[in-house]
Design an enzyme around this catalytic site. Sequence first.
Site, PDB file in Angstrom:
ATOM      1  N   GLU A   5       3.416   5.278 -22.865  1.00  0.00           N
ATOM      2  CA  GLU A   5       2.306   4.342 -23.058  1.00  0.00           C
ATOM      3  C   GLU A   5       1.643   4.632 -24.396  1.00  0.00           C
ATOM      4  OE1 GLU A   5      -0.409   3.995 -19.758  1.00  0.00           O
ATOM      5  OE2 GLU A   5      -2.128   3.656 -21.092  1.00  0.00           O
ATOM      6  N   GLU A  57      -8.799   1.631 -26.789  1.00  0.00           N
ATOM      7  CA  GLU A  57      -9.546   1.617 -25.538  1.00  0.00           C
ATOM      8  C   GLU A  57     -11.008   1.884 -25.884  1.00  0.00           C
ATOM      9  OE1 GLU A  57      -7.332   3.095 -21.703  1.00  0.00           O
ATOM     10  OE2 GLU A  57      -7.073   4.570 -23.311  1.00  0.00           O
TER      11      GLU A  57
END
Length: 257
Positions: free
Chosen positions: A139, A144
């Site tokens: 990932e 974020e």
Amino acid sequence: MKKTAIVFLFSALALSCGKKEKERELLWEENFDGSELNESVWNFELGDGCPNICGWGNNERQVYTKDNHKLENGNLIITAKKINDSTYTSTRLTTKGNKEFKYGYIEAKAKIPTGQGIWPAFWMLGSNIDQVGWPMAGEIDILEYVGKEPHMAFTSLHTQDSHGNTINTKKTEIKNIEEGFHTYAINWTENFIEFFIDGNSVYKFEPKDKTTEVWPYNQPFYFLVNVAIGGNFGGPEVDDSIFPQEFIIDYIRVYSN
């Protein structure tokens, strides 16, 4: 100034002017023009993740729908909403099976939502996830943000070697991250992944050991764009007074290295 020094100076200038930085080739771009998403590129992931991955693996509170997004003025706008006492809705999009890339300079320009409990993300997953599962597939979290930590951007990688935990990561303070649009990017090569915010390098992952457990980044990855609410990372507290909140993406671009 001596003549030899003058000659040397002009020669250096000439060489400098004659050099052109290597131009990156644009491989793909999504500008979110028109009135509807191109569903030959974008997939909707719907619901609350149940029964296979309830709470999307993070105890998140939102239910994903097709109705929490729109295209407007060349932007994708994902709107996170509070519907009633127990229901939050949002949208999660992927390019799985449609647009997948191996290596490149990848950049998005976006304006983030804010407030306690909000968790927008622009990220990537390995194309073999259905075969090997997560985190073996790898990932890449290009962006974020969690509203409970203002002025901070998170850039992270998840691998089998880290057991999926957030070990290969950097939290960067950016005072004005909540204001206007910013660019979030990676330069991904066969040897390293380097993260950039507004063109500034913030983190580089370059392990010497390139086993599959450490470096699953030698295969195509696909994009995900979403706004989660609450959960292990975004929560647990959620300030209901912040809703609705908008995650606005101007573009996503993929260039050659």
